[in-house]
Write a protein that holds these residues in place. Structure first.
Motif, PDB file in Angstrom:
ATOM      1  N   ARG A  90      26.286 -86.719 -61.467  1.00 22.58           N
ATOM      2  CA  ARG A  90      26.329 -85.464 -62.236  1.00 22.58           C
ATOM      3  C   ARG A  90      27.703 -84.808 -62.154  1.00 22.58           C
ATOM      4  NH1 ARG A  90      21.877 -82.593 -63.733  1.00 22.58           N
ATOM      5  NH2 ARG A  90      22.781 -80.696 -62.930  1.00 22.58           N
ATOM      6  N   LEU A 140      28.320 -82.482 -65.304  1.00 22.61           N
ATOM      7  CA  LEU A 140      27.151 -81.609 -65.393  1.00 22.61           C
ATOM      8  C   LEU A 140      27.114 -80.648 -64.217  1.00 22.61           C
ATOM      9  CD1 LEU A 140      24.281 -84.041 -66.443  1.00 22.61           C
ATOM     10  CD2 LEU A 140      25.592 -82.480 -67.858  1.00 22.61           C
ATOM     11  N   ARG A 196      33.285 -83.889 -72.056  1.00 14.79           N
ATOM     12  CA  ARG A 196      31.850 -84.187 -72.188  1.00 14.79           C
ATOM     13  C   ARG A 196      31.493 -84.694 -73.573  1.00 14.79           C
ATOM     14  NH1 ARG A 196      29.950 -79.320 -70.586  1.00 14.79           N
ATOM     15  NH2 ARG A 196      29.059 -79.112 -72.266  1.00 14.79           N
ATOM     16  N   MET A 201      31.364 -88.310 -73.679  1.00 16.55           N
ATOM     17  CA  MET A 201      30.437 -88.986 -72.776  1.00 16.55           C
ATOM     18  C   MET A 201      28.996 -88.675 -73.154  1.00 16.55           C
ATOM     19  SD  MET A 201      31.706 -87.108 -69.332  1.00 16.55           S
ATOM     20  CE  MET A 201      33.314 -87.417 -68.680  1.00 16.55           C
ATOM     21  N   SER A 202      28.081 -89.477 -72.614  1.00 20.87           N
ATOM     22  CA  SER A 202      26.653 -89.160 -72.705  1.00 20.87           C
ATOM     23  C   SER A 202      26.024 -89.370 -71.349  1.00 20.87           C
ATOM     24  CB  SER A 202      25.954 -90.075 -73.708  1.00 20.87           C
ATOM     25  OG  SER A 202      26.232 -89.682 -75.016  1.00 20.87           O
ATOM     26  N   PHE A 203      25.014 -88.571 -71.073  1.00 17.66           N
ATOM     27  CA  PHE A 203      24.348 -88.663 -69.774  1.00 17.66           C
ATOM     28  C   PHE A 203      22.853 -88.866 -69.999  1.00 17.66           C
ATOM     29  CE2 PHE A 203      22.637 -87.508 -65.751  1.00 17.66           C
ATOM     30  CZ  PHE A 203      23.656 -87.631 -64.814  1.00 17.66           C
ATOM     31  N   LYS A 230      14.585 -89.028 -65.253  1.00 21.24           N
ATOM     32  CA  LYS A 230      13.312 -88.739 -65.914  1.00 21.24           C
ATOM     33  C   LYS A 230      13.629 -88.422 -67.368  1.00 21.24           C
ATOM     34  CE  LYS A 230       9.773 -85.425 -65.264  1.00 21.24           C
ATOM     35  NZ  LYS A 230      10.460 -84.326 -65.939  1.00 21.24           N
TER      36      LYS A 230
END
Ligand SMILES: Nc1ncnc2c1ncn2[C@@H]1O[C@H](COP(=O)(O)OP(=O)(O)O)[C@@H](O)[C@H]1O
Ligand SMILES: [Mg+2]
Lengths: 363, 228
Positions: A47, A52, A78, A81-83, A87
Motif C-alpha cells: 500500500r 495508498l 497513481r 498505476m492500479s491497485f 478482498k
C-alpha cells in the motif's frame, strides 16, 4: 533507472513498528512478488508502494520523482498505476459499470472507452458477464472483474495484494492462470504479495522475502530457494534439512562442518569457528544399499526411519547421526528394496550444501 | 360521533373537488418542507462526508450529540428562531419573522440532526475498502469521496425522505415563527391546529387526510429505499 524506488521505509501503527528500514528498487517491466507469512507487513508495504498509504519515515520515488509527500505528485503517479485489493471490492452497477470505473478517473477519452471496456472484459474472459449485476457475482468472479477494472486503464504498474488468498481453490487457479497470461502478454510492471512461495515462483521473476517487517532477501526464485539468506527464509520457502553446525576446518573454500558429531563438507565463504546453518535439498540426496565408489564428498551410513509419499515420489527420512530427508522415485525405491528400518548409504556433493552464517547463538 | 361522520364526508368532498384553500395550503406545505429538506441535505451530506472521512477528537461525542438532537422539541427550535429573528434579536433587521423564510430556517435546524445522523450511518454502513478501491484506480481524494457518496445514495435518499417527513409533520415551530397567516404562512399542520380550535372540523379533517396520505407516501418511499 528503477521505475519505483523505496528508500528506508518505516511504518508504525499506534507506536508498533510494522516495517523496518525497507529499501527496494523495482524496474520497469519486472514482476516482483513480496512473500512472507501473514502479518509480515506485505499489505502495508504494497500500500505504501502503491501510494495508498504514507510511510512513517522514508521515501518513495516513482519514475525518478520523489512522490512521498506531495498530494499532487502522488495523484500524478497513481494515475499510472492500479491497485487490486486482497478482498475484491465491488461498486454498484453492472460488471461493465465497474470496469468503466477503471477509466473514469484517468481522464481517458470517452470515445474509445466502450471498446476498451469490451477489450478488458475479453482479456479475462468475462465478456458475457458485462450486463450482470456486479454484486451478484461469486467472489472469484468479483476478483476477475477487479482485475479487468484495474487493467482497462492500461496502467504502467499493477499492484496485486494476495490476488488469490480470498478465493476458493478453483477460482484461485483460474485467477492465477489469467495473471500468468497477462504477465506474458503485457509489458507491465507487476508488484504482488503472496504468502504462497509456490505462487511467487510461478508468477514472479524476482522475489522479496518479508518477515516481521524486514525485507530479508530479494532475488530470483531459484536463488531464494537454493541459497536462502537466513534460517527463517529457508524455513518459509520450504527448504528441508536445515541443520545447525560449526565450521571446524577450512582450506580454500572447502569447509568441514560439525553437525553434532557427524561431519560434512561444503563450499562456503564462512570462516573457521563460524556457527552456521546448513541446508541440503532432498532432491540432492542420493541413496544406495552398499557403499559405492562416488565423487560425492559426503557419504553417511544411516537407518531409514520413515518412508512416506503419494504418487511417484517417496520422501525418505534417514537417521545418519543427524536427520536427513531425501526423495526417491517409487520405482527406484522398489528396485533397491528400501523400507523402513533398512540400513542405507546416503550421499550428497559438497557443492549442493548451502551454508548460512548464524547471526548469533540461539538458545 | 355524528358530527365527525358528517365532517368526514364534507372533508372528502373538499378534497375531491380540489377546494382552493386545501390545494393552496397543501402546495405551500410541500414547498416549505421541500425547501427546508433540500437545504438541510445540501448542508448535511457534505458535512456527513467530512465527519465520516476525517478523524478528530470528540467524533464519537459529536455523533451522540447529533443523535440526541433527533428528539429536539420543535418548540425549542421555535423559541430559538423566534429570538433570533424578532425585532430586537440579532437578525431582527432582516424582518423575516412570520414569513415562510423563518419557517424554512427553523425546519432546517429541526431536521438537520436526523439528516446528518442518517447520512453518516449510511456512509458507515459501506465497505470501508470502497474509498481505497477508487483511489487505487486513479481517483483523486475528492473523486473517491464522491464515488463513496454515490454508493451510499439509497441511504442518503432515505435520510432526505426522513427529513422531509419530519419537516412536513411538525407544527410547533411553524406556528411560532410562521404565525399561521392565511395565504402566506399557513401550512397543513398549523391550519389543522387552528381550524380545529375554531370549530372548522371539515377543513381540519380534509387537511388531516392530506397530511396522512403524505406521511404514508414518505413511509412507502423509505421502505422501498431500505430494501435497495
Ligand atoms: N490499519 C492498521 N492499523 C493497525 N495495525 C495495522 C493496520 N494495518 C496493518 N496493521 C498491522 O501491521 C502488521 C502487518 O500487517 P499487514 O501489512 O496487513 O501484513 P500481511 O499483509 O503481511 O499479512 C500486522 O501486525 C497488522 O496487525
Ligand atoms: Mg495482507
Amino acid at each position: 533507472m528503477a521505475l519505483i524506488e523505496a528508500i528506508k521505509l518505516e511504518k508504525y501503527y499506534q507506536g508498533r513498528q510494522v516495517l523496518r528500514g525497507i529499501s527496494l528498487q523495482i524496474d520497469k517491466g519486472e514482476v516482483l512478488a513480496l512473500i512472507g507469512p501473514r502479518g509480515a507487513g506485505k499489505t502495508t508495504l504494497l500500500r505504501i508502494l502503491g501510494l495508498l498509504e504514507l510511510p512513517s519515515r522514508g521515501e518513495v520515488y516513482f519514475d525518478g520523482v520523489n512522490v512521498t509527500s506531495s498530494g499532487r505528485l502522488r495523484l500524478w503517479a497513481r494515475r499510472r498505476m492500479s491497485f487490486v485489493a486482497q478482498k475484491p471490492v465491488v461498486f454498484s452497477g453492472s460488471v461493465r459499470d465497474n470496469v468503466a470505473c477503471g477509466l473514469k478517473w484517468r481522464g481517458r477519452n470517452s470515445k474509445s472507452a466502450a471498446d476498451r471496456i469490451e477489450a478488458a472484459l475479453g482479456l479475462i474472459g468475462m465478456s458475457e458477464y458485462a450486463d450482470r449485476d456486479a454484486k451478484a457475482l461469486s467472489v472469484g468472479e468479483m476478483q476477475m472483474m477487479a482485475l479487468s477494472r484495474a487493467l482497462v486503464g492500461e496502467p504502467e504498474v499493477l499492484f496485486l495484494d494476495e490476488p488469490t488468498a480470498s478465493l476458493d481453490p478453483v477460482s484461485a487457479a483460474r485467477v492465477e492462470t489469467v495473471l500468468e497470461r497477462l504477465i506474458k502478454l503485457r509489458n507491465m510492471t507487476v508488484v504482488m504479495t503472496t504468502h504462497d512461495m509456490g505462487q511467487g515462483q510461478r508468477l514472479a521473476w524476482r522475489i522479496g522475502v518479508l518477515m516481521a517487517g524486514e525485507l530479508l532477501q530479494t532475488g530470483e526464485p531459484r536463488e531464494i530457494f537454493c541459497s536462502p539468506a537466513t534460517r527463517e527464509v529457508a524455513e518459509f520457502v520450504g527448504v528441508e534439512n536445515i541443520l545447525a553446525g560449526e565450521v571446524v576446518s577450512k582450506s580454500d573454500s572447502l569447509a568441514v562442518i560439525d553437525i553434532g558429531g557427524a561431519r560434512l563438507e561444503a563450499l562456503t565463504e564462512c570462516r573457521l569457528g563460524d556457527l552456521v546453518w546448513v541446508t541440503i535439498r532432498p532432491e540432492d540426496v542420493t541413496f544406495a544399499r552398499v557403499r559405492e565408489q562416488t565423487s560425492a564428498r559426503n557419504v553417511f551410513r544411516g537407518v531409514v526411519t520413515k518412508v512416506a509419499g503419494v504418487g511417484a515420489l517417496l520422501r525418505i527420512e534417514v537417521d545418519c547421526g543427524f536427520p536427513l530427508l531425501g526423495v526417491l522415485t517409487k520405482k527406484s525405491a522398489e528396485d533397491m528394496g528400501i523400507e523402513r528400518g533398512d540400513e542405507v548409504y546416503v550421499s550428497f556433493k559438497a557443492t549442493t550444501v548451502h551454508v548460512i552464517r548464524r547471526q548469533q547463538l540461539k538458545l | 360521533m355524528e358530527e365527525l361522520g358528517r365532517g368526514f364526508v364534507k372533508a372528502v368532498e373538499l378534497i375531491v373537488s380540489l377546494d382552493a384553500e386545501v390545494v393552496e395550503i397543501t402546495v405551500r406545505s410541500l414547498m416549505i418542507s421541500a425547501t427546508s429538506c433540500g437545504i438541510a441535505c445540501a448542508i448535511c451530506f457534505p458535512l456527513g462526508g467530512l465527519v465520516h472521512f476525517s478523524s478528530f477528537p470528540g467524533k464519537k461525542l459529536f455523533m451522540s450529540l447529533v443523535q440526541t438532537l433527533y428528539s429536539l422539541p420543535t418548540v425549542l427550535v421555535g423559541l430559538f428562531v423566534f429570538v433570533l429573528l424578532s425585532r430586537s434579536g440579532p437578525l431582527g433587521s432582516l424582518g423575516l419573522l412570520f414569513t415562510p423564510a423563518a419557517m424554512v430556517i427553523g425546519q432546517v435546524i429541526f431536521v438537520s440532526p436526523i439528516v446528518l445522523g442518517l447520512a453518516v450511518s449510511a456512509l458507515n454502513g459501506l465497505d470501508i475498502a470502497l474509498y481505497d478501491a477508487a483511489v487505487g484506480l486513479g481517483a483523486s481524494k475528492f473523486q473517491a469521496v464522491l464515488q463513496v457518496m454515490r454508493e451510499a445514495r439509497y441511504g442518503l435518499l432515505t435520510a432526505a425522505v426522513m427529513g422531509f417527513g419530519r419537516a412536513i409533520s411538525e407544527v410547533g415551530l411553524s406556528l411560532m415563527v410562521g404565525g399561521n397567516i392565511k395565504g402566506f404562512t399557513r401550512t397543513l399542520t398549523t391550519a389543522i391546529s387552528l381550524e380545529t380550535s375554531k370549530g372548522n372540523i371539515e377543513l381540519s379533517i380534509a387537511l388531516g387526510i392530506v397530511l396522512l396520505v403524505l406521511a404514508l407516501m414518505v413511509n412507502l418511499v423509505t421502505g422501498w429505499l431500505q430494501r435497495r
